[in-house]
Design an enzyme around this catalytic site. Structure first.
Site, PDB file in Angstrom:
ATOM      1  N   PRO A   1      57.025  59.646 111.256  1.00 26.07           N
ATOM      2  CA  PRO A   1      57.157  59.325 109.940  1.00 26.07           C
ATOM      3  C   PRO A   1      57.592  60.761 109.117  1.00 26.07           C
ATOM      4  CG  PRO A   1      54.822  59.539 110.750  1.00 26.07           C
ATOM      5  CD  PRO A   1      55.665  59.659 111.945  1.00 26.07           C
ATOM      6  N   ASN A   2      58.380  60.146 108.163  1.00 27.46           N
ATOM      7  CA  ASN A   2      58.920  61.161 107.013  1.00 27.46           C
ATOM      8  C   ASN A   2      59.881  62.372 107.661  1.00 27.46           C
ATOM      9  OD1 ASN A   2      57.156  60.162 104.860  1.00 27.46           O
ATOM     10  ND2 ASN A   2      55.385  61.075 106.305  1.00 27.46           N
TER      11      ASN A   2
ATOM     12  N   ARG B   1      62.860  66.756 101.945  1.00 26.36           N
ATOM     13  CA  ARG B   1      61.426  66.844 101.831  1.00 26.36           C
ATOM     14  C   ARG B   1      60.654  68.144 102.076  1.00 26.36           C
ATOM     15  NH1 ARG B   1      57.726  65.532 107.247  1.00 26.36           N
ATOM     16  NH2 ARG B   1      55.858  65.635 106.126  1.00 26.36           N
TER      17      ARG B   1
ATOM     18  N   TYR C   1      60.017  72.768 105.523  1.00 30.95           N
ATOM     19  CA  TYR C   1      60.833  72.130 106.486  1.00 30.95           C
ATOM     20  C   TYR C   1      62.426  72.459 106.624  1.00 30.95           C
ATOM     21  CZ  TYR C   1      56.652  69.344 107.168  1.00 30.95           C
ATOM     22  OH  TYR C   1      55.338  68.942 107.414  1.00 30.95           O
TER      23      TYR C   1
ATOM     24  N   ASN D   1      58.322  64.731 118.199  1.00 29.90           N
ATOM     25  CA  ASN D   1      57.399  65.417 116.942  1.00 29.90           C
ATOM     26  C   ASN D   1      56.953  64.115 116.318  1.00 29.90           C
ATOM     27  OD1 ASN D   1      56.561  66.418 114.450  1.00 29.90           O
ATOM     28  ND2 ASN D   1      58.678  67.379 113.960  1.00 29.90           N
TER      29      ASN D   1
ATOM     30  N   ALA E   1      53.113  63.435 111.237  1.00 27.29           N
ATOM     31  CA  ALA E   1      51.576  63.139 110.885  1.00 27.29           C
ATOM     32  C   ALA E   1      50.611  62.454 111.975  1.00 27.29           C
ATOM     33  CB  ALA E   1      51.557  62.434 109.605  1.00 27.29           C
TER      34      ALA E   1
ATOM     35  N   GLU F   1      55.583  68.592 123.032  1.00 28.41           N
ATOM     36  CA  GLU F   1      55.439  68.317 121.648  1.00 28.41           C
ATOM     37  C   GLU F   1      55.807  69.143 120.899  1.00 28.41           C
ATOM     38  OE1 GLU F   1      51.039  67.985 120.934  1.00 28.41           O
ATOM     39  OE2 GLU F   1      51.420  68.617 118.930  1.00 28.41           O
TER      40      GLU F   1
ATOM     41  N   HIS G   1      56.787  70.897 116.667  1.00 22.77           N
ATOM     42  CA  HIS G   1      56.606  71.092 115.258  1.00 22.77           C
ATOM     43  C   HIS G   1      57.765  71.705 114.718  1.00 22.77           C
ATOM     44  CE1 HIS G   1      53.274  67.995 115.531  1.00 22.77           C
ATOM     45  NE2 HIS G   1      53.061  68.923 116.593  1.00 22.77           N
TER      46      HIS G   1
ATOM     47  N   ARG H   1      48.453  75.785 108.653  1.00 16.74           N
ATOM     48  CA  ARG H   1      48.523  75.165 107.546  1.00 16.74           C
ATOM     49  C   ARG H   1      47.065  74.067 107.349  1.00 16.74           C
ATOM     50  NH1 ARG H   1      53.370  71.272 107.859  1.00 16.74           N
ATOM     51  NH2 ARG H   1      52.930  70.835 105.732  1.00 16.74           N
TER      52      ARG H   1
HETATM   53  C1  DQA Z   1      55.255  68.180 111.533  1.00 19.71           C
HETATM   54  C2  DQA Z   1      53.925  68.863 110.943  1.00 19.71           C
HETATM   55  C3  DQA Z   1      52.917  67.681 110.538  1.00 19.71           C
HETATM   56  O1  DQA Z   1      51.778  68.146 110.526  1.00 19.71           O
HETATM   57  C4  DQA Z   1      53.359  67.045 109.504  1.00 19.71           C
HETATM   58  O2  DQA Z   1      52.697  65.783 109.287  1.00 19.71           O
HETATM   59  C5  DQA Z   1      54.874  66.548 109.701  1.00 19.71           C
HETATM   60  C6  DQA Z   1      55.914  67.436 110.213  1.00 19.71           C
HETATM   61  C7  DQA Z   1      56.397  69.497 111.563  1.00 19.71           C
HETATM   62  O3  DQA Z   1      57.271  69.091 112.244  1.00 19.71           O
HETATM   63  O4  DQA Z   1      55.847  70.467 111.221  1.00 19.71           O
HETATM   64  O5  DQA Z   1      55.259  65.578 109.143  1.00 19.71           O
HETATM   65  O6  DQA Z   1      55.295  67.656 112.632  1.00 19.71           O
END
Ligand code: DQA
Length: 140
Positions: free
Chosen positions: A9-10, A17, A22, A71, A74, A95, A97, A104
């Site tokens: 998501p997102n 964003r 990011y 990835n 959230a 995994e 990020h 964080r």
């Molecule tokens: C994320 C880190 C997550 O905590 C966050 O919710 C994201 C992006 C990252 O790629 O740094 O949406 O996965």
């Protein structure tokens, strides 16, 4: 080698964003660079904001592809369903990020997926995905 990137998501909003966290590049722009760099690989991208769609994609590729770069955004910190899907398939999952989630908020320190992943790469910006591809190649 067939690799599937799955973004949660997102991450469709990358480039606009929270650019301080990011960066300014959209994932489409980055994926073009990645495809050029690894033109010898069969690289695929899937993004969804919907938990069940991510699980369906993991099931779809998880018995066929050589690797999944996940990835879950959230959902990493909340989803037993995605974690269960990762432990239910044969394809190894890395995994990733973009940010260093450990630096964080506390709620980002937990990963439900991590215990079932082959490894975790975080904090290198979009380069985290490059590093995940590299780790699949060097393991070949
Ligand atoms: C994320 C880190 C997550 O905590 C966050 O919710 C994201 C992006 C990252 O790629 O740094 O949406 O996965």
């Amino acid at each position: 080698m067939k690799l599937q990137i799955i973004n949660g998501p997102n991450l469709n909003l990358l480039g606009t964003r929270e650019t301080k966290v990011y960066g300014n590049m959209t994932f489409d722009e980055y994926f073009k660079i990645l495809k050029n760099k690894y033109s010898n690989l069969d690289l695929h991208i899937f993004q969804s904001n919907v938990e069940g769609e991510i699980i369906n994609k993991i099931h779809e590729v998880g018995f066929e592809y050589d690797g999944i770069i996940l990835n879950a955004a959230a959902y990493t910190h909340t989803s037993v369903g995605i974690a269960d899907s990762v432990r239910s398939i044969n394809t190894p999952v890395i995994e990733v990020h973009i940010s260093n989630t450990i630096s964080r908020e506390d709620y980002r320190h937990v990963s439900y997926i991590g215990p079932h992943a082959k490894g975790i790469i975080m904090g290198f910006g979009l380069k985290s995905y490059d590093l995940a591809v590299e780790s699949f190649i060097s393991n070949d």
